[in-house]
Design a protein around this motif. Structure first.
Motif, short mmCIF file in Angstrom:
data_model
loop_
_atom_site.label_atom_id
_atom_site.label_comp_id
_atom_site.label_asym_id
_atom_site.label_seq_id
_atom_site.Cartn_x
_atom_site.Cartn_y
_atom_site.Cartn_z
N SER A 157 0.83 -1.19 0.00
CA SER A 157 0.00 0.00 0.00
C SER A 157 0.87 1.24 0.00
O SER A 157 1.92 1.30 0.63
N ILE A 158 0.40 2.26 -0.72
CA ILE A 158 1.11 3.53 -0.72
C ILE A 158 0.80 4.35 0.53
O ILE A 158 1.48 5.34 0.81
N ARG A 159 -0.21 3.95 1.29
CA ARG A 159 -0.65 4.74 2.43
C ARG A 159 0.24 4.51 3.64
O ARG A 159 0.64 3.37 3.92
N PRO A 160 0.57 5.54 4.38
CA PRO A 160 1.39 5.37 5.60
C PRO A 160 0.79 4.36 6.58
O PRO A 160 1.52 3.64 7.28
N SER A 161 -0.54 4.29 6.62
CA SER A 161 -1.23 3.36 7.53
C SER A 161 -1.28 1.94 6.99
O SER A 161 -1.76 1.05 7.69
N LYS A 162 -0.82 1.74 5.75
CA LYS A 162 -0.83 0.43 5.07
C LYS A 162 -2.24 -0.03 4.71
O LYS A 162 -2.45 -1.18 4.32
#
Length: 239
Positions: free
Chosen positions: A2-7
């Protein structure tokens, strides 16, 4: 990956919880959590309408919003010490009030005012959207309290209302931004939707390059799915 910091996946929200009855003396209350964003919502009744509404036979629903000094990484000064709420605070509390009034038949309240106080205990992005979602639960219980005492002229609550943030993060539409995403998103938007799918408000801002109509519709699609899930959680909370 995932590209999101939170996964999280682009369409995945943070863990959401709605806990009712947390303020002992309020006619309705809810502690809402969107991940690490926690907001206490408490609804109170005044047995009179605002001065500008008196004599019209209808009531009012409004909101106040505040952030505790250590809701963020560094202490922020209490706005009461500056003499007036900031522009951001005024904008958010007006948004919450508009969102709640969109689903209330004000004539059924009689000449009374309900105020929902939304106090941010801990902030990690999306405080206004969490506040709207939790404020509906507090308002629901406040109206139920009134109904049990024969204070309503008829059914006052017309629908659910919930809200969620969406944005473009590294070019990808994502839902329910936390602070790490919100602070670096190319586009940031907030959507307020009713349980029947009606749009109460859309707030969208490009932080850099303008976003396209197609991107806006992608964000709206994410918001509709997320708000539908939030409404189901509201239904479970007040069942």
């Amino acid at each position: 990956m995932s590209i999101r910091p939170s996964k999280r996946a682009p369409e995945a929200m943070r863990a959401v919880s709605l806990e009712r009855g947390v303020a002992r003396y309020a006619e309705g209350s809810c502690l809402v959590k969107f991940g690490e964003t926690h907001v206490l919502c408490a609804a109170s009744i005044e047995d009179k309408a605002p001065g500008w509404l008196r004599g019209q036979g209808r009531g009012w629903v409004t909101a106040e919003y505040a952030m505790l000094p250590r809701a963020t990484h560094e202490r922020t000064r209490r706005e009461v010490n500056s003499g007036k709420p900031s522009g951001r605070t005024q904008e958010i509390q007006r948004l919450i009030g508009r969102s709640l009034r969109a689903v209330v038949d004000l004539k059924m309240l009689g000449e009374r005012q309900i105020t929902v106080d939304c106090d941010v205990l801990q902030a990690d992005g999306g405080t206004r959207t969490a506040a709207i979602t939790g404020a509906w639960v507090a308002l629901h219980d406040c109206l139920a309290w009134m109904k049990a005492r024969d204070m309503l002229k008829g059914p006052a609550l017309k629908d659910h209302v919930a809200a969620v943030s969406c944005g473009l993060f590294k070019g990808t539409p994502v839902v329910d931004l936390d602070y790490a995403e919100d602070s670096s998103a190319e586009t940031d938007a907030n959507f307020v939707l009713t349980g029947s799918g009606g749009i109460v408000e859309v707030q969208g801002t490009a932080e850099g390059a303008p976003f396209s109509e197609a991107e806006l519709m992608s964000l709206l699609g994410l918001a509709k799915s997320a708000c539908s899930n939030l409404v189901e959680l509201q239904k479970l909370a007040v069942a």
